[in-house]
Design a protein around this motif. Structure first.
Motif, PDB file in Angstrom:
ATOM      1  N   ILE A 640      11.684   0.960  29.501  1.00  0.00           N
ATOM      2  CA  ILE A 640      12.852   1.489  28.784  1.00  0.00           C
ATOM      3  C   ILE A 640      13.559   2.536  29.644  1.00  0.00           C
ATOM      4  O   ILE A 640      14.794   2.564  29.734  1.00  0.00           O
ATOM      5  CB  ILE A 640      12.430   2.091  27.425  1.00  0.00           C
ATOM      6  CG1 ILE A 640      11.977   0.978  26.478  1.00  0.00           C
ATOM      7  CG2 ILE A 640      13.565   2.899  26.804  1.00  0.00           C
ATOM      8  CD1 ILE A 640      11.289   1.478  25.222  1.00  0.00           C
ATOM      9  N   ALA A 641      12.778   3.391  30.316  1.00  0.00           N
ATOM     10  CA  ALA A 641      13.355   4.416  31.189  1.00  0.00           C
ATOM     11  C   ALA A 641      14.101   3.776  32.359  1.00  0.00           C
ATOM     12  O   ALA A 641      15.151   4.275  32.781  1.00  0.00           O
ATOM     13  CB  ALA A 641      12.256   5.339  31.714  1.00  0.00           C
ATOM     14  N   ASN A 644      17.445   2.536  30.955  1.00  0.00           N
ATOM     15  CA  ASN A 644      18.342   3.677  30.734  1.00  0.00           C
ATOM     16  C   ASN A 644      18.938   4.173  32.046  1.00  0.00           C
ATOM     17  O   ASN A 644      20.130   4.478  32.124  1.00  0.00           O
ATOM     18  CB  ASN A 644      17.589   4.820  30.048  1.00  0.00           C
ATOM     19  CG  ASN A 644      17.267   4.516  28.604  1.00  0.00           C
ATOM     20  OD1 ASN A 644      17.935   3.687  27.962  1.00  0.00           O
ATOM     21  ND2 ASN A 644      16.249   5.159  28.058  1.00  0.00           N
ATOM     22  N   TYR A 645      18.102   4.242  33.083  1.00  0.00           N
ATOM     23  CA  TYR A 645      18.598   4.721  34.373  1.00  0.00           C
ATOM     24  C   TYR A 645      19.597   3.745  34.983  1.00  0.00           C
ATOM     25  O   TYR A 645      20.607   4.152  35.569  1.00  0.00           O
ATOM     26  CB  TYR A 645      17.422   4.946  35.325  1.00  0.00           C
ATOM     27  CG  TYR A 645      17.862   5.304  36.719  1.00  0.00           C
ATOM     28  CD1 TYR A 645      18.476   6.529  36.979  1.00  0.00           C
ATOM     29  CD2 TYR A 645      17.681   4.415  37.780  1.00  0.00           C
ATOM     30  CE1 TYR A 645      18.904   6.860  38.259  1.00  0.00           C
ATOM     31  CE2 TYR A 645      18.104   4.733  39.063  1.00  0.00           C
ATOM     32  CZ  TYR A 645      18.714   5.956  39.295  1.00  0.00           C
ATOM     33  OH  TYR A 645      19.141   6.269  40.556  1.00  0.00           O
ATOM     34  N   GLN A 647      21.572   1.704  33.401  1.00  0.00           N
ATOM     35  CA  GLN A 647      22.823   1.694  32.649  1.00  0.00           C
ATOM     36  C   GLN A 647      23.561   3.031  32.722  1.00  0.00           C
ATOM     37  O   GLN A 647      24.795   3.070  32.725  1.00  0.00           O
ATOM     38  CB  GLN A 647      22.535   1.333  31.184  1.00  0.00           C
ATOM     39  CG  GLN A 647      22.040  -0.104  31.001  1.00  0.00           C
ATOM     40  CD  GLN A 647      21.751  -0.429  29.542  1.00  0.00           C
ATOM     41  OE1 GLN A 647      21.704   0.463  28.692  1.00  0.00           O
ATOM     42  NE2 GLN A 647      21.548  -1.712  29.255  1.00  0.00           N
ATOM     43  N   TYR A 648      22.812   4.128  32.769  1.00  0.00           N
ATOM     44  CA  TYR A 648      23.440   5.455  32.761  1.00  0.00           C
ATOM     45  C   TYR A 648      22.824   6.329  33.855  1.00  0.00           C
ATOM     46  O   TYR A 648      22.126   7.317  33.572  1.00  0.00           O
ATOM     47  CB  TYR A 648      23.242   6.125  31.395  1.00  0.00           C
ATOM     48  CG  TYR A 648      23.632   5.249  30.227  1.00  0.00           C
ATOM     49  CD1 TYR A 648      24.966   5.019  29.913  1.00  0.00           C
ATOM     50  CD2 TYR A 648      22.646   4.642  29.441  1.00  0.00           C
ATOM     51  CE1 TYR A 648      25.320   4.205  28.836  1.00  0.00           C
ATOM     52  CE2 TYR A 648      22.988   3.829  28.370  1.00  0.00           C
ATOM     53  CZ  TYR A 648      24.327   3.617  28.076  1.00  0.00           C
ATOM     54  OH  TYR A 648      24.678   2.821  27.010  1.00  0.00           O
ATOM     55  N   GLU A 651      23.099  10.120  33.655  1.00  0.00           N
ATOM     56  CA  GLU A 651      22.489  10.817  32.526  1.00  0.00           C
ATOM     57  C   GLU A 651      20.960  10.825  32.582  1.00  0.00           C
ATOM     58  O   GLU A 651      20.315  11.692  31.982  1.00  0.00           O
ATOM     59  CB  GLU A 651      22.937  10.171  31.205  1.00  0.00           C
ATOM     60  CG  GLU A 651      24.442  10.256  30.972  1.00  0.00           C
ATOM     61  CD  GLU A 651      24.854   9.536  29.700  1.00  0.00           C
ATOM     62  OE1 GLU A 651      24.046   9.531  28.754  1.00  0.00           O
ATOM     63  OE2 GLU A 651      25.950   8.966  29.665  1.00  0.00           O
ATOM     64  N   TYR A 652      20.385   9.841  33.287  1.00  0.00           N
ATOM     65  CA  TYR A 652      18.918   9.715  33.327  1.00  0.00           C
ATOM     66  C   TYR A 652      18.417   9.776  34.765  1.00  0.00           C
ATOM     67  O   TYR A 652      19.099   9.314  35.689  1.00  0.00           O
ATOM     68  CB  TYR A 652      18.465   8.396  32.687  1.00  0.00           C
ATOM     69  CG  TYR A 652      18.678   8.320  31.200  1.00  0.00           C
ATOM     70  CD1 TYR A 652      17.709   8.773  30.311  1.00  0.00           C
ATOM     71  CD2 TYR A 652      19.861   7.800  30.673  1.00  0.00           C
ATOM     72  CE1 TYR A 652      17.893   8.702  28.949  1.00  0.00           C
ATOM     73  CE2 TYR A 652      20.069   7.732  29.300  1.00  0.00           C
ATOM     74  CZ  TYR A 652      19.081   8.183  28.442  1.00  0.00           C
ATOM     75  OH  TYR A 652      19.271   8.118  27.085  1.00  0.00           O
TER      76      TYR A 652
END
Length: 909
Positions: A640-641, A644-645, A647-648, A651-652
């Motif tokens: 999941i991390a 997130n990284y 895609q963003y 932010e991550y």
């Protein structure tokens, strides 16, 4: 201060202007001058204004022109010109690639002109600009190096800046990784002049020249050999040997080390003088000079001619090495906070080394680990943060010399070491114990009669009042454990038990360095002792128990290593209920109290579990669900991390994947240890779907461990995998890349597992698989695990799909025979041999000259199934019949006697 405003029309000025025709616009020039003047004001508000203006000016297409104009004009102050040079360097970094060829040429010419400016500050500034331009554009600036060399050789007021610029360009070249022909183009112009100049009396930059020349000799020796007269350089360096400058002395010693490392022939006529010089420098009061001189002995031991070189000097050299093995005051100062009773103090950040897990490969149905025996934590007789020192280099040199000279050294060494052991200074005694450890490998046989007394002495030294003596004694004992555990005696109480006991006792020493040294030594003891540890497992676990109660981070990391080594040494003997009840509660307590998956301590516990679980087998069941769920959560969270990284990214943070890799490792161990009991976890979770993602991860280690886990599941629960196995096979085939050893090995192993359960249903994937396998086997490196695994899996394909054809079938089969012979008896080897027999029977054109390799492989069995023995026997007899008695006799006479005997004993042939 007023300044002219900048408008859009201002910013577009000079967009298409040619440098030759370019003239500065007065308003812009004034604005830049005022901004540079304001930049000299030490005021935060002024600096903010300057930064705002520069951000706008950066958009000027001819900003570099203005800066170069100001830098080259003597009408401005030196401060303004120098600051303009700094801005020009930064601006060129950003925009140089946008310049036309004509503009670039003009800038380069102006740079060379300004290198002879009357202002030293301007010359320094333009030198930095030249280095920036030259970094990626040396090929397009052929006149630069000749200009700099010519100016340097002229020995006038501009020589210094030319030399400085040459140094900077060459230093950039060292790290540039440019092709060797491009390096040579520079070195052949520059370094002959350097070699000449280093011998000139008025040379003020000898240290820089020797240092830079050494750097190029270290990294590009063969290129330098073509560029300069190495004999002349050596002679010039030797003329400098008696200078007082200690940095230059270090560089001179380094030159000699480089020459001996590369076996440079021009060294030979001067070898005696150089060795005498270096022995003198090894006694130098400056530890760095002595260390650089000592490197020569270590380099010499790598040569086949080591004994010839060192024999005339060995009697003088040994006392020097021994003396330098004593702790220096600098080293003692660095470890002063860890010399006393510090076991109850928390570890400092510098004491906690990063945790490095082992890589896992699988093949032949067993595990393979790549791990350096005495690296990192096991080298604990000196703390790792002290670094490479004269003490360590001297010990390493003595170790290597002992390996070259063997017991011949002992008549010289024993009197010296004995005297040191009796010395009143405990630091001298400590260095003598270090020396005993250093000579262990090379002189073990010669010390055989002394070893009983030596080991008794070391056991006594483990109780010395000084912690440094106890630390080094642990290490030295570890160097002799092969003798301790192998000595034939009816009384294990004589050496085996006392050494084991004393090491375990010092697990709870009041000094943390001693704790760590004792654990490291005990790991080596366990690796050597293996099954001899079985009667003492309970006793060992008691020692581990105290460690859990007392240890801080770094000692705990080593304790986890020791537990893992015990598990690997005694295997399933560790699975008794009373042992499990002693080991697992404290270990699982550490596991459950650590919630941060990225914490090094948590990773260390996970890795320990991955080593322990296969030994505990079903005894681990009471703890298995907790560990499984933790591992699954860890993999889920990491994936999941990752999403997130991706895609963003703003932010991550990019996630740390190491914990996920160890989680795969633990799950693999659970599959190995729990076997069918593990299936319920797989079928009631999303593990298989997670593996589909991790088998495509960008990290080799992640793919390696996830493929290994998938391969183990094939044997445990293939019916559960069967519904979507065709989606996974392409992922596995994609990883058949010999450039990623561990990944390729595991992927090939999984292909073999799939063939054994799918049979001919794997047919649709065979073209790709065979293409990859044949590519890998065409030039096999016989000792490599990957090639053995590929050979076994290919032979299993021959068994399940015997009608396959591949190019150069006889060569590939020969290679398979050579590789499979080195595989231990196993189910995989059994299947592989059935495949070999099938393919040889179906291809009567198989090259008869290669049949000896099949015979040799057939003789490698120790315990062979009766039906396979009959199959192989029939292949041998069939070949013998086809040959005819006369040809068979000629063929058979080539066999070594041992092979003939084995074939007769196994197959009656």
């Amino acid at each position: 201060m007023t300044h002219a405003p900048m408008t859009n029309s201002t910013l577009s000025y000079g967009l298409k202007m040619n440098w030759g025709e370019w003239r500065p616009q007065e308003s812009i020039l004034k604005n830049i001058e005022e901004t540079l003047q304001l930049a000299l004001v030490p005021n935060s508000e002024a600096q903010k204004t300057v930064q705002d203006r520069l951000n706008v000016m950066q958009n000027l297409t001819d900003f570099s022109n203005y800066l170069l104009f100001i830098l080259g004009s003597s009408s401005y102050s030196e401060d303004i010109r120098s600051l303009s040079g700094i801005l020009l360097k930064n601006n060129i970094l950003l925009v140089y690639t946008r310049f036309s060829a004509e503009d670039s040429a003009t800038i380069k010419n102006e740079c060379l002109r300004l290198l002879k400016d009357s202002s030293r500050e301007v010359r320094m500034s333009i030198s930095n600009v030249i280095v920036i331009i030259a970094k990626d554009n040396l090929k397009t600036w052929p006149e630069l190096i000749p200009f700099l060399v010519k100016t340097f050789v002229a020995q006038d007021e501009f020589s210094e800046i030319s030399l400085t610029t040459l140094f900077k360009i060459c230093e950039e070249l060292i790290t540039s990784q440019k092709p060797q022909d491009e390096i040579y183009r520079i070195t052949k112009e520059v370094f002959p002049k350097f070699v000449e100049y280093v011998a000139v009396d008025k040379c003020m930059v000898r240290q820089d020249i020797v240092r830079l020349t050494n750097q190029f000799l270290q990294d590009y020796f063969q290129v330098m050999k073509q560029s300069v007269d190495l004999g002349a350089y050596l002679r010039n360096v030797m003329r400098l040997a008696n200078v007082e400058d200690m940095d230059l002395q270090k560089h001179i010693c380094h030159t000699f080390v480089i020459y001996v490392e590369n076996q440079e022939p021009t060294l030979l006529p001067h070898l005696h003088d150089i060795i005498c010089y270096l022995m003198e420098k090894c006694r130098h009061e400056d530890q760095d000079v002595a260390l650089q001189a000592c490197e020569f002995w270590l380099a010499t031991t790598k040569l086949n001619t080591c004994r010839d070189i060192l024999t005339p000097y060995i009697e003088k050299l040994l006392p020097i090495l021994l003396k330098n093995m004593k702790y220096s005051s600098t080293e003692l100062n660095m470890i002063k906070d860890s010399l006393g009773a510090d076991a109850n103090n928390k570890d400092l950040s510098k004491d906690i080394s990063p945790f490095h897990m082992k890589e896992r490969n699988v093949g032949d149905g067993e595990e393979y680990f790549s791990d350096e025996d005495l690296e990192g934590s096991n080298d604990d007789f000196d703390d790792f943060y002290v670094g490479w020192t004269l003490r360590k280099c001297s010990a390493a040199s003595l170790d290597s010399i002992a390996c070259k000279f063997g017991e011949e050294l002992l008549p010289l060494l024993i009197p010296l070491i004995s005297e040191m052991l009796r010395h009143s200074d405990y630091l001298v005694k400590e260095s003598a114990i270090l020396a005993l450890g250093a000579i262990a490998e090379g002189c073990m046989l010669g010390l055989k009669s002394e070893l009983p007394d030596l080991v008794r002495y070391l056991i006594c030294s483990m109780n010395d009042e000084h912690s440094v003596v106890r630390v080094i004694t642990c290490w030295t004992l570890s160097r002799y454990v092969s003798w301790i555990v192998s000595i034939r005696t009816d009384n294990p109480e004589e050496f085996f038990v006392p050494v084991m006991t004393i090491l375990l006792k010092h697990f709870v020493d009041d000094n943390k360095r001693v704790q760590r040294a004792a654990i490291s030594a005990f790991c080596i003891f366990q690796e050597e002792a293996q099954l001899k540890l079985i009667p003492y497992i309970d006793f060992i676990l008691e020692g581990f128990k105290y460690g859990f109660e007392k240890f801080h981070c770094r000692s705990l990391y080593l304790l986890y290593d020791a537990i893992g080594v015990l598990a690997q040494s005694v295997g399933s003997h560790l699975s008794k209920e009373e042992y499990v009840n002693k080991l697992l509660p404290p270990l699982m307590s550490k596991f459950t109290e650590l919630n941060n998956f990225c914490d090094d301590h948590f990773i260390a516990v996970l890795e320990c579990l991955s080593n322990v679980i296969p030994a505990l087998e079903v005894s681990f069941l009471p703890y298995s669900e907790t560990v499984y769920l933790h591992c699954l959560q860890l993999i889920n969270d990491t994936l999941i991390a990752c999403i997130n990284y991706q895609q963003y990214p703003n932010e991550y943070d990019p996630p740390d994947k190491e914990p996920m890799n160890v989680a795969h490792d633990v799950l693999y161990s659970m599959a190995l240890g729990l076997k069918t009991h593990f299936v319920k976890y797989v079928t009631n979770s999303n593990l298989i779907y997670l593996l589909y993602t991790t088998m495509q991860d960008g990290s080799n280690l992640i793919r390696q461990t996830s493929i290994a886990l998938y391969g183990e599941l094939i044997g445990l629960c293939y019916p559960f995998l069967a519904s979507n196995v065709n989606e996974y096979i392409p992922l596995i085939i994609k990883n058949l890349d010999e450039h990623t050893d561990g990944v390729c090995n595991n992927a090939a192993w999984v292909i073999g597992k799939l063939c054994s359960v799918m049979g001919s249903n794997i047919q649709q994937f065979l073209p790709e698989i065979l293409n990859a396998f044949v590519h890998i086997l065409r030039a096999p490196a016989i000792a490599r695990t990957m090639h053995k695994t590929v050979a076994i899996s290919l032979c299993i394909i021959f068994f399940v799909c015997p009608d396959v054809t591949i190019p150069e079938m006889d060569v590939i089969v020969k290679n398979c025979c050579m590789l499979v012979r080195n595989v231990r008896d196993s189910d995989e080897k059994d299947l592989a041999f059935r495949g070999l027999c099938e393919i040889i029977i179906r291809h009567p054109e198989f090259n008869k000259n290669y049949f000896i390799f099949f015979c040799d492989a057939a003789a490698s069995w120790i315990n062979i199934r009766i039906d396979l023995k009959e199959i192989i026997r029939n292949v041998l007899l069939s070949f013998k019949q086809q040959c005819g008695d006369e040809n068979w006799a000629q063929f058979y006479c080539q066999f070594p006697e041992a092979l003939k005997m084995k074939l007769h004993d196994l197959y009656g042939v």
